[in-house]
Design a protein around this motif. Structure first.
Motif, short mmCIF file in Angstrom:
data_model
loop_
_atom_site.label_atom_id
_atom_site.label_comp_id
_atom_site.label_asym_id
_atom_site.label_seq_id
_atom_site.Cartn_x
_atom_site.Cartn_y
_atom_site.Cartn_z
N SER A 155 35.32 92.24 115.96
CA SER A 155 35.50 90.86 115.98
C SER A 155 34.81 90.94 117.42
O SER A 155 34.48 89.58 118.47
N ARG A 156 35.38 91.71 118.38
CA ARG A 156 36.13 91.44 119.80
C ARG A 156 35.41 92.76 120.65
O ARG A 156 36.21 93.90 120.66
N GLY A 157 34.64 92.24 122.09
CA GLY A 157 34.43 93.70 122.49
C GLY A 157 34.45 93.72 124.05
O GLY A 157 35.51 92.95 124.23
N CYS A 158 34.21 94.39 124.69
CA CYS A 158 34.84 94.39 126.18
C CYS A 158 34.45 92.85 126.90
O CYS A 158 32.89 91.85 126.35
N GLY A 159 35.17 92.75 127.65
CA GLY A 159 35.15 91.14 128.42
C GLY A 159 33.97 90.94 129.79
O GLY A 159 34.35 89.75 130.43
N ILE A 160 33.36 92.58 129.81
CA ILE A 160 33.03 92.53 131.32
C ILE A 160 31.55 93.15 130.83
O ILE A 160 30.54 92.44 131.50
N ALA A 161 31.57 93.73 129.43
CA ALA A 161 29.98 94.56 129.75
C ALA A 161 29.44 93.54 128.92
O ALA A 161 28.01 93.61 129.70
N PRO A 162 29.41 92.07 128.65
CA PRO A 162 28.17 91.50 128.56
C PRO A 162 27.55 90.87 130.29
O PRO A 162 26.46 90.63 130.32
#
Lengths: 201, 201
Positions: free
Chosen positions: A101-108
């Protein structure tokens, strides 16, 4: 004033978690307030730049944590290959542990920054990934690689992990992490001079 | 009725381009209409599921094109390494050619799909990446790899390209593609049995 700075910290943390779960645009200030429990009035007091500033600080916070994880991992290993195994393993465990449910905090901030998006958002993404790649390359040099291959391997590790964060999440499977790890670990071994000193950091 | 289906096709194309530039949430139906020149009334005629359906079809269209590119690349090469070189090179050239303004047409559906997002959006991401990985693995088997390593290498290639699409865009540099390519190409060589038949597809 500890209360105020605590609200500030909680808001950055909440923004970061929300961006990792649903991306940049779908993270509303109201969601950040709800999750952090911070009072509404605190938004423009702590973040006069509004959502753009909050998201930028969240991404910086994410990069700061990743750099810390890279340093910690480097302290436990004696080879570039070992550093990759620990770091990719942490990313895989984080993804699986979150139930995908959680990806990278920068990519978006990178993939959602259209042409009309603020320069600050794009610049934050650049700085954040640069910090991670630089730190990884620094440790690869300490672990015996020459500068140019260290840099290239660091570029490949951060890209490989970023990609696995997307495809593993989509597939709900750790397989992309394992696949990326196999390729990167082999490349690390190939790039490490046979005479490399096995120093601990 | 050719006019109608032409409007439909143009809307899917426009949605795909916009998702690649600015992500899923920031792509408004009004932007899709403006870019495609399609009449407003056509949205719910062609896409009764609204934006969710339009985005899902855009991602499917993107995956379909990628599968076509993988097939084309496979037709030009005689090794798994060659296929990786051509495919990663195409992704790199596309990124550089767009002025670092366009990413993947599928990833935003994954990274912006919060818990309240439709199951359709998440399922589309899974299907789209699966189609690309399956096709890459199929060609790796044709190019002499055993099934399990072919699958693993395909997982690594798609993840590596996805990650480079994010970090190269952030850094405005093709270096992540070159770095990922070096690691994947070496892994392809290592995984290819020395006896592998060099068949053309």
């Amino acid at each position: 004033m500890p209360q105020r700075s605590d609200a500030r910290r909680r808001m950055v943390q909440a923004a970061r978690q929300l961006i990792r779960e649903r991306g940049y645009h779908a993270t509303a200030i109201s969601d950040v307030l709800e999750r952090s429990g911070a009072p509404r009035g605190s938004v423009y007091f702590h973040f006069p730049g509004g959502k753009t500033q909050l998201a930028a600080e969240a991404a910086e916070d994410h990069a700061h944590e990743q750099v810390g994880l890279i340093d910690e991992a480097a302290g436990q290993v004696s080879s570039a290959r070992g550093l990759i195994e620990v770091y990719v393993g942490l990313a895989r465990d984080g993804m699986v542990g979150s139930g995908y449910s959680r990806g990278c905090g920068i990519a978006p901030l990178v993939t959602e920054a259209g042409p009309e998006e603020s320069v600050e958002v794009a610049e934050t993404g650049r700085r954040a990934f640069t910090a991670m790649i630089d730190r990884m390359a620094f440790h690869f040099v300490n672990l015996g690689l020459d500068r140019a291959p260290a840099r290239q391997l660091a570029d490949a590790v951060i890209a490989g992990v970023e990609g696995a964060l997307v495809t593993a999440r989509a597939l709900r499977s750790p397989a992309p992490f394992e696949a990326v790890l196999a390729a990167l670990a082999a490349q690390a071994t190939a790039l490490t001079p046979k005479t490399a000193a096995r120093k601990r950091n």
